[in-house]
Design an enzyme around this catalytic site. Sequence first.
Site, mmCIF file in Angstrom:
data_model
loop_
_atom_site.group_PDB
_atom_site.id
_atom_site.type_symbol
_atom_site.label_atom_id
_atom_site.label_comp_id
_atom_site.label_asym_id
_atom_site.label_seq_id
_atom_site.Cartn_x
_atom_site.Cartn_y
_atom_site.Cartn_z
ATOM 1 C CE1 TYR A 1 7.537 7.942 -9.850
ATOM 2 C CE2 TYR A 1 7.086 8.941 -12.044
ATOM 3 C CZ TYR A 1 6.666 9.042 -10.742
ATOM 4 O OH TYR A 1 5.634 9.658 -10.155
ATOM 5 C CB CYS B 1 3.709 -2.502 -16.643
ATOM 6 S SG CYS B 1 3.629 -2.109 -15.043
ATOM 7 C CB CYS C 1 -1.436 -17.830 -18.555
ATOM 8 S SG CYS C 1 0.457 -18.223 -18.886
#
Length: 469
Positions: free
Chosen positions: A304, A402, A80
């Site tokens: 993709y 992403c 994180c």
Amino acid sequence: MKKNETYQGKVVSLGSEGEGIIKTDGTTAFVPFCLVGEEVSFKALKVKDSIAYGKLENLNTKSPDRVSPPCPVFTKCGGCDIQHMNYTAQLKFKQDSVSSTLWKIGGVEARVDETIPCDKDYRYRNKLALPIGVNANGETICGFYAPHSHRIVDIPDCLIQAEWIKQVISAVKKFSKENKVQGYNEETRTGILRRIVVRELGGKFIFALVTAKKINCAPLITELEKSFKDFTFLLNINPSQGNAIFSDSWQIVRGAGYFEAEECGIKYRAGAQTFVQVNDDIRAKLYARVLEEADEGAVALDLYSGGGMLTAMLAKKCGTAYGVEIVKEASRLADELKEANGLNGKMFNICGAVENEIENVFKLTEGKKRIIVCDPPRKGMERSVVKAVAQSGADKIVLISCNPATLARDLGLLTGGLEEIGGALYKMCSYNSPYEVTSITPFDMFPQTKWCETLVVLSKKIPTEAKAE
């Protein structure tokens, strides 16, 4: 600014990693775990020219957005980045980060929508990939790597993982101790247990244990059966010295090795290596938004396409969808998916290079409205693919990414914010492109981290003369 000296300053903004940016003594310092507006003391760990990287020593004043991180190993574990930031601030940070990255890298100046929140900002992950190693005393440990290293931080729990991670870690450590099967040491190349990978699908579990050599997994399975009922277990034997998680050597030890699952009305088969987004809530919201952009009666081209999940959804919505994927095994699985969902005549899977197939598909579908959906890997699209998409003549382009940095590059090339000259990219902002951005929406797929998923919609520009009419 000098290395190892302590300095004070005010955080003026946040970088793409979520780190605080401080300007002092003619130097720009990047200091993790700070928030905008905070007065801090920091130690300069690395200084080069007018750039420094520091370690937070003391908070002299605190931001109202600061919260106490609930994880005891936050800042030590690399899982994180922004647990010290309240969730509202996290969503704003990601919106701003996407906007800033698109402009700085790609020359893309467009409004970025507010980040779509996750229903759960903790306990949201359905997948676990946990390194197993040994500590200085030779005891087996499980955890995540410390930032920028391969040093495992031993943990009993992880708050962004589902509650079941505690039972998994406990079972692995008990198995290791009672059966004298040691964790793997990357430096000495000794030990056996390398990694445990777990995926949950609707209450069903897939376990994959990665080992340096073949072992008897029965005691570990017996231990897992105390907490988990509906699961399959696979053994992957990976003696290589590389960083790849899995080798090609698989053994099914319990169950069928896969599970049947369903997503948005599409039935599919998932195994240990099947790509499924790690956040069920955001995955559903993201796919719903993609399908909103896909008009009934249009032809969808899914680039993709992997195992064909999104291609199948597009086929059901539009009526016709083509999936292009270069990996033969993935394309074969997409064909199985097509059969299982009765999509013959609607879903067409092509195994080949993406840039070579766009023109071929569009020649077959002339006269119809066409949409391209592109969800490339983290490295983004190849230049040849960007060029083929830009020249395709598609009525609409939907990009899923992403990685804001590679998205910025690809989007810059598609919209004319970037131009390629002599193999190098330059921020020209000519916007000499047939496409313009309609919307940019971040989705918080990964709360408590710097990462997010971003959905971008582009449409054909309307000619000036047509606008005048």
